[in-house]
Design a protein around this motif. Sequence first.
Motif, PDB file in Angstrom:
ATOM      1  N   THR A   1     -17.299  13.335   3.223  1.00 30.40           N
ATOM      2  CA  THR A   1     -17.562  12.518   4.404  1.00 30.40           C
ATOM      3  C   THR A   1     -16.395  11.573   4.655  1.00 30.40           C
ATOM      4  O   THR A   1     -15.534  11.377   3.787  1.00 30.40           O
ATOM      5  CB  THR A   1     -18.851  11.696   4.206  1.00 30.40           C
ATOM      6  OG1 THR A   1     -18.670  10.811   3.094  1.00 30.40           O
ATOM      7  CG2 THR A   1     -20.032  12.614   3.921  1.00 30.40           C
ATOM      8  N   ARG A   2     -16.357  10.973   5.811  1.00 30.66           N
ATOM      9  CA  ARG A   2     -15.273  10.055   6.146  1.00 30.66           C
ATOM     10  C   ARG A   2     -15.281   8.817   5.266  1.00 30.66           C
ATOM     11  O   ARG A   2     -14.241   8.229   4.982  1.00 30.66           O
ATOM     12  CB  ARG A   2     -15.370   9.646   7.611  1.00 30.66           C
ATOM     13  CG  ARG A   2     -15.114  10.776   8.597  1.00 30.66           C
ATOM     14  CD  ARG A   2     -15.162  10.258  10.020  1.00 30.66           C
ATOM     15  NE  ARG A   2     -14.868  11.325  10.970  1.00 30.66           N
ATOM     16  CZ  ARG A   2     -14.850  11.157  12.297  1.00 30.66           C
ATOM     17  NH1 ARG A   2     -15.096   9.949  12.809  1.00 30.66           N
ATOM     18  NH2 ARG A   2     -14.581  12.165  13.097  1.00 30.66           N
ATOM     19  N   THR A   3     -16.471   8.404   4.834  1.00 31.01           N
ATOM     20  CA  THR A   3     -16.593   7.183   4.031  1.00 31.01           C
ATOM     21  C   THR A   3     -16.518   7.452   2.540  1.00 31.01           C
ATOM     22  O   THR A   3     -16.696   6.535   1.742  1.00 31.01           O
ATOM     23  CB  THR A   3     -17.929   6.484   4.359  1.00 31.01           C
ATOM     24  OG1 THR A   3     -19.010   7.400   4.100  1.00 31.01           O
ATOM     25  CG2 THR A   3     -17.957   6.055   5.826  1.00 31.01           C
ATOM     26  N   ASP A   4     -16.253   8.700   2.149  1.00 32.21           N
ATOM     27  CA  ASP A   4     -16.176   9.039   0.728  1.00 32.21           C
ATOM     28  C   ASP A   4     -14.893   8.456   0.141  1.00 32.21           C
ATOM     29  O   ASP A   4     -13.783   8.867   0.489  1.00 32.21           O
ATOM     30  CB  ASP A   4     -16.195  10.560   0.556  1.00 32.21           C
ATOM     31  CG  ASP A   4     -16.310  10.969  -0.904  1.00 32.21           C
ATOM     32  OD1 ASP A   4     -16.220  10.087  -1.782  1.00 32.21           O
ATOM     33  OD2 ASP A   4     -16.495  12.172  -1.173  1.00 32.21           O
TER      34      ASP A   4
END
Length: 280
Positions: free
Chosen positions: A194-197
């Motif tokens: 994910t982008r927030t990983d």
Amino acid sequence: MDTLVCKHKSFSAQEKLYALDQLKKSKQQTQLPRDLGISKSTLRGWKKEEEKLRILSCILEEETGLQCKTIKFANDESLDSALYQWFVQARSEGFPISGPILKAQAEKFGHLINGNESKFKASNGWLDRFKKRHAISQVLVSGEICSADKEAANSYPIELKKLLEEGCYTADQVYNCDEIGLCFKMLPDLTLATRTDSHKREGFKQRKDRVTLLFCVNKSGSHKVRPLMIGKVRSPRCFHRVNMKPLPFEFTNSKNAWMNSSIFEDWFHKTFLPAVRAHL
């Protein structure tokens, strides 16, 4: 009243050589600068550099070096030319050349050309200018193609074809076998994230536990010999209390899970020959 501003226009070495060739073909010296949009003094400067440009056309690749808009000539052109010719010859033979190797060879040529009194030192700045001048870039060397016997590889298909024709072998009688390493615990290089990983760029040290697989099939594809798997352990835990005969492959072991002459000879007599006799 607006003043006329002449836009600066750059020409590659290839374009300069083409213009000088046109000039030699009896084209008027006053008309050619107009067609190119340059001054007469610029054309005269090209004529003074013609000899150097001709040398560049011999030692530089046309699709790379001669397309450069700005070319800075080396201070010692004989050294530069000798080193580039050595570099091209070494790369044609497949030898990897690094920056330190190139610098050491340059200093060696400097002593050979200019004597022991040569003060030439191959600095990092000189190396960068040499690579830019000759359009040299760093690439990753992989594979073992340079270690192969190319002459034998080119002549073998002809010898094999002659042997098959003399023996009157059919496509069902000609077999090919090859081995491959399988790193069964190695994780993939790509992942979904994910982008927030915050851990999406982090990885693990790859596990290189491997086995070797040997596959064999005839030319027509009508017969596939039972594959052979080579592991490190004689009795792996995964095969504990398992009947090995129904498995779709033969299993054996070696210290490094590699193929060796004794394993291949044993497979040839105990697996390959009985399978071929049963098929034919």
